[in-house]
Design a protein around this motif. Structure first.
Motif, short mmCIF file in Angstrom:
data_model
loop_
_atom_site.label_atom_id
_atom_site.label_comp_id
_atom_site.label_asym_id
_atom_site.label_seq_id
_atom_site.Cartn_x
_atom_site.Cartn_y
_atom_site.Cartn_z
N VAL A 23 5.93 49.73 17.53
CA VAL A 23 6.30 50.35 18.90
C VAL A 23 7.16 48.96 19.32
N GLY A 24 7.57 50.39 19.94
CA GLY A 24 9.31 49.31 20.18
C GLY A 24 10.43 48.97 19.86
N GLY A 26 13.33 46.90 20.60
CA GLY A 26 14.35 45.66 21.23
C GLY A 26 14.88 45.41 20.04
N ALA A 49 12.08 54.35 26.04
CA ALA A 49 13.54 54.32 26.11
C ALA A 49 14.17 55.91 25.29
N GLY A 53 17.60 48.75 22.38
CA GLY A 53 17.95 47.91 23.14
C GLY A 53 16.91 47.10 24.46
N GLY A 54 15.89 47.29 24.00
CA GLY A 54 14.62 47.12 25.08
C GLY A 54 15.96 46.17 26.26
N THR A 55 14.70 45.29 26.71
CA THR A 55 15.25 44.52 27.78
C THR A 55 16.65 44.71 28.22
N TRP A 58 16.91 48.45 29.36
CA TRP A 58 16.31 48.59 30.43
C TRP A 58 17.03 48.09 32.05
N ASN A 59 16.80 46.70 31.60
CA ASN A 59 17.61 45.96 33.05
C ASN A 59 18.62 45.58 33.16
N ASP A 67 21.40 33.55 29.11
CA ASP A 67 21.12 32.70 29.54
C ASP A 67 21.49 31.37 28.11
N TYR A 73 22.69 33.59 20.85
CA TYR A 73 21.48 34.56 21.13
C TYR A 73 22.53 36.50 20.29
N THR A 118 9.55 58.53 23.87
CA THR A 118 8.25 58.24 23.27
C THR A 118 7.16 56.76 24.22
N THR A 151 6.50 45.08 21.32
CA THR A 151 6.29 45.48 22.95
C THR A 151 6.93 45.48 23.74
N LEU A 154 8.91 40.60 27.97
CA LEU A 154 9.15 40.82 29.27
C LEU A 154 9.56 42.85 30.01
N SER A 198 16.11 37.17 38.45
CA SER A 198 16.89 38.66 38.20
C SER A 198 18.17 38.94 39.30
N ARG A 338 10.71 29.31 34.88
CA ARG A 338 12.14 29.23 33.98
C ARG A 338 13.14 28.92 34.74
P1 FAD Z 1 11.89 44.62 24.67
O1 FAD Z 1 13.54 44.33 24.08
O2 FAD Z 1 11.07 43.75 25.74
O3 FAD Z 1 11.65 45.58 23.58
C1 FAD Z 1 10.64 46.04 23.51
C2 FAD Z 1 10.85 47.66 23.61
O4 FAD Z 1 9.11 47.98 23.51
C3 FAD Z 1 10.54 48.22 25.40
O5 FAD Z 1 11.92 48.74 24.72
C4 FAD Z 1 10.28 49.08 25.52
O6 FAD Z 1 10.58 50.65 26.19
C5 FAD Z 1 8.99 49.72 24.25
N1 FAD Z 1 7.40 49.47 24.33
C6 FAD Z 1 6.79 49.01 25.26
N2 FAD Z 1 5.72 49.63 25.35
C7 FAD Z 1 6.43 50.51 24.72
C8 FAD Z 1 5.14 51.66 23.93
N3 FAD Z 1 3.51 51.54 24.61
N4 FAD Z 1 5.37 53.07 23.56
C9 FAD Z 1 7.10 52.98 23.42
N5 FAD Z 1 7.24 51.98 23.46
C10 FAD Z 1 7.37 50.93 24.23
N6 FAD Z 1 15.94 35.75 25.95
C11 FAD Z 1 16.24 35.09 25.56
O7 FAD Z 1 15.69 33.98 24.36
N7 FAD Z 1 17.23 34.51 26.78
C12 FAD Z 1 18.19 35.10 28.15
O8 FAD Z 1 19.07 34.96 28.16
C13 FAD Z 1 17.11 36.50 28.41
N8 FAD Z 1 16.81 37.20 28.79
C14 FAD Z 1 16.54 38.02 29.33
C15 FAD Z 1 16.58 38.42 30.85
C16 FAD Z 1 16.21 39.53 31.28
C17 FAD Z 1 16.31 40.27 32.83
C18 FAD Z 1 14.47 39.71 30.77
C19 FAD Z 1 14.22 41.16 31.17
C20 FAD Z 1 14.36 38.81 29.64
C21 FAD Z 1 15.37 38.39 28.88
N9 FAD Z 1 15.15 38.28 27.88
C22 FAD Z 1 15.77 36.74 27.10
C23 FAD Z 1 14.19 37.73 26.86
C24 FAD Z 1 14.19 38.99 26.49
O9 FAD Z 1 12.83 40.41 26.92
C25 FAD Z 1 14.05 39.11 24.88
O10 FAD Z 1 15.08 37.74 24.60
C26 FAD Z 1 14.61 40.31 24.27
O11 FAD Z 1 15.69 40.93 24.41
C27 FAD Z 1 13.46 40.52 23.72
O12 FAD Z 1 12.69 41.59 22.66
P2 FAD Z 1 12.09 42.27 21.87
O13 FAD Z 1 12.50 43.72 21.16
O14 FAD Z 1 11.09 41.81 21.75
O15 FAD Z 1 11.46 43.72 23.39
#
Ligand code: FAD
Ligand code: N01
Length: 554
Positions: A23-24, A26, A49, A53-55, A58-59, A67, A73, A118, A151, A154, A198, A338
């Motif tokens: 699930v997810g 990103g 989505a 790309g996740g975060t 969306w952002n 950062d 990164y 989905t 998931t 953030l 943000s 943070r």
């Molecule tokens: P995410 O990128 O959050 O992806 C999760 C995905 O799961 C999303 O696309 C979402 O739609 C999907 N999802 C969730 N629930 C469901 C569901 N029930 N069904 C289907 N899909 C679902 N980290 C750093 O290390 N350095 C940074 O500078 C940094 N900057 C950030 C800036 C912002 C604005 C934010 C919000 C976060 C930042 N982060 C940063 C943290 C960032 O979230 C992580 O670096 C990384 O991108 C997370 O990846 P991920 O795949 O774990 O989660």
């Protein structure tokens, strides 16, 4: 944005069985899919989505930027990818990170196993079958042996439940769900609620467009200039010529980033030296400011010297003394929310079209048809931007109806705060892994480093189970309880719990106040996880399909 063809035909999967459901999509979900394919496991990824790309999908708010330095990164799993990708700036902007995510999806042909648009609504574990049944909002009903929650920490943006929210007739935006087409604020009167990372990134950019912007601040934040600049060719080459060594080093650091860390405490040196050190860090910019001395997050006196240095900088930058004083955080230690990184945040308050409103003792009373009411005063806005953060770390997981053995609901299990072993699994929820779950280093680290560590560890664990005919993997309650105690004890050795932060769940009314991430350090945590695996997955119970125990908990 490339759209996944499978999103169009989700009906064909309505009753499919997979080895793995993720699930997810990103950075966590993408890499997990890549690794599961290497094990030869059939895998399906779901994301709400329309793309990867996740975060960074969306952002898309103006000014959104990483950062952590671009050279750090990024994924480390493919040396070819590392060499071919070029980052234009030292700190990457959101569009570049999203381009990178899409490039990775193309390069490794990830989209064919992904279904977008989905949302996974529920996941129930069937004890007898040893499988998860996953339901989506599009009517899919699929089963899988392994369920991977990628998931995000953030990923559930939150608009506070302001009275009268529905009555407001202007435009509203949340930084975490920004429109893909962008927003033109030219000529608009804008209200910005929140002063977290943000808002700190968005304000300078919006202020350049808007006719006027009013910033509603409940708690001021410490922020350090990023000193972002175009990527220097020599610097890029320095990284690319020895990426293996750099990555290996980063994995064993405190937060997954190679940064010059002082071996001295701030109170061990005299005032002039301290000032010189802080000044040098302020000049070079970025979160590395917090590594100026080795005791800033454990020693209140040391921390205060850093906090005061930043306050003085704010007083120098912001011309109006009253505004400067409001912007200078005083009642929590620096870095325990943070630490923010900015480009011209404090400078922006010198613009004639920017006004700061302190709402600490006079909260927003309600939204009105034309704007909002605060402190007995009516404000009129053409647009309101909510930079009000996320229901972090647990919020996204708890919004899914996850039920483990005997229909145990995750939400109930976690009603007093998350309970996990290593932040990866929760007792009672066999075969369900959480990438960067609560009680793992996650948000206190360079998250790509933590994501790769989790995915690699989980992949090894799944491979071990597949090889040995193990049907279910699950942590013991004893191991989980011990990890919970360790997580809390480690946090309380630092100054972090002193701030009312989202790390503590403090931004969500009613959320239990517990320290959510693991603060023991990325390197320490990795060594612990490796040791547990080497000891035959100590603290986990592995059961064969015939219910015989392969490896009991120790
Ligand atoms: P995410 O990128 O959050 O992806 C999760 C995905 O799961 C999303 O696309 C979402 O739609 C999907 N999802 C969730 N629930 C469901 C569901 N029930 N069904 C289907 N899909 C679902 N980290 C750093 O290390 N350095 C940074 O500078 C940094 N900057 C950030 C800036 C912002 C604005 C934010 C919000 C976060 C930042 N982060 C940063 C943290 C960032 O979230 C992580 O670096 C990384 O991108 C997370 O990846 P991920 O795949 O774990 O989660
Ligand atoms: O959210 P936040 P964010 N009335 O929770 C205020 C990552 N990130 O989206 O502090 C009025 O930090 C709230 O006030 P208070 C990073 O990990 C990184 O900015 O609770 N105000 C606060 O000011 C970050 O920590 C980058 O008193 C209300 C703000 O809204 C995390 O994401 C960039 C309110 C929320 O701040 C979240 O950052 C962006 C209310 N009812 C994000 N409710 C980088 O630079 C909340 N607020 C890498």
């Amino acid at each position: 944005m490339p759209m996944d063809a499978s999103a169009q035909d989700s009906a064909k999967n309505t009753r499919a069985a997979f080895d793995v459901v993720i699930v997810g999509a990103g950075f966590g979900g993408m890499y997990m899919l890549h690794r599961m394919r290497q094990l030869g496991l059939s895998t399906r990824v779901y994301d709400t989505a329309t793309g990867v790309g996740g975060t960074w999908y969306w952002n898309r708010y103006p000014g959104a930027r990483c950062d952590i330095e671009s050279m750090q990164y990024s994924y480390s799993f493919s040396p070819e990818l590392e060499q071919e990708w070029r980052w234009p700036e030292t700190f990457s902007a959101q569009p570049d990170i999203l381009r990178y995510a899409n490039h990775v999806a193309d390069r490794f042909d990830l989209r064919r196993d992904m279904q977008f648009e989905t949302t996974v609504e529920s996941a129930h574990f069937d004890d007898a079958a040893g499988r998860w049944t996953v339901k989506t909002n599009r009517g899919d009903l699929v089963s899988a042996r392994w369920l991977i929650m990628a998931t995000g920490c953030l990923s559930t943006a939150r608009v506070p439940d302001f009275k009268g929210l529905e009555s407001y007739t202007g435009k509203t935006y949340h930084t975490g769900y920004w429109p893909h087409e962008g927003v033109d604020f030219t000529g608009m009167r804008v209200g910005l609620i929140g002063t977290g990372s943000s808002a700190i990134q968005a304000l300078p950019v919006i202020a350049e467009q808007a006719a006027h912007i009013t910033v509603f601040q409940r708690t001021p934040n410490y922020s350090i200039p990023s000193r972002n600049r175009p990527m220097d060719d020599a610097y890029e080459q320095h990284w690319k010529s020895s990426y293996r060594e750099h990555r290996a080093k980063a994995r064993m650091t405190r937060n997954g980033v190679i940064t010059p860390l002082s071996d001295k405490g701030a109170v061990e040196v005299d005032e002039a030296t301290r000032r010189e050190v802080f000044e040098a860090r302020w000049k070079s910019g970025g979160t590395t400011f917090m590594a100026a001395f080795n005791d800033l997050i454990v020693n209140a006196d040391s921390n205060e010297t850093a906090a005061e240095f930043v306050r003085q900088k704010i007083r120098q930058i912001v011309k109006d003394p009253a505004t400067a004083e409001l912007l200078a955080a005083k009642d929590y230690p620096i870095g325990t929310k943070r630490i923010c990184v900015d480009t011209d945040y404090f400078e922006t308050f010198n613009r004639p079209n920017v006004k700061l409103v302190d709402i600490r003792n006079a909260p927003v009373e309600e939204l009105t048809p034309k704007g909002l009411k605060q402190g007995g005063k009516d404000y009129e806005f053409d647009a309101i931007v909510f930079a009000t953060g996320f229901d972090a770390m647990t919020g996204t997981l708890e919004r899914i109806d996850i039920r483990g053995r005997d229909a145990l609901a995750l939400k109930d299990e976690w009603k007093d705060g998350p309970r996990t072993y290593l932040g990866m699994m929760s007792a009672g929820f066999p075969n369900m892994f959480m990438i960067t779950g609560p009680q793992s280093p996650s948000v206190l680290s360079n998250m790509i480093v933590s994501i790769e560590q989790h995915v690699d560890w989980m992949t090894d664990c799944i491979a071990h189970a597949e090889r040995n005919g193990v049907a279910t993997v699950e942590p013991t309650r004893e191991a989980q309880d011990a990890w919970n105690v360790h997580n809390t004890e480690t946090a309380y050795k630092t100054l972090y719990p002193k701030a009312a932060s989202w790390y503590m769940g403090a931004n969500i009314p009613g959320k239990p106040r517990v320290f959510l991430p693991y603060i023991g350090g990325v390197g320490v945590y990795r060594a612990k996880c490796d040791e547990i695996a080497a000891n035959g997955y100590e603290g986990f119970t592995m059961r064969r399909a015939d219910a015989g125990k392969l490896a009991a908990a120790k």
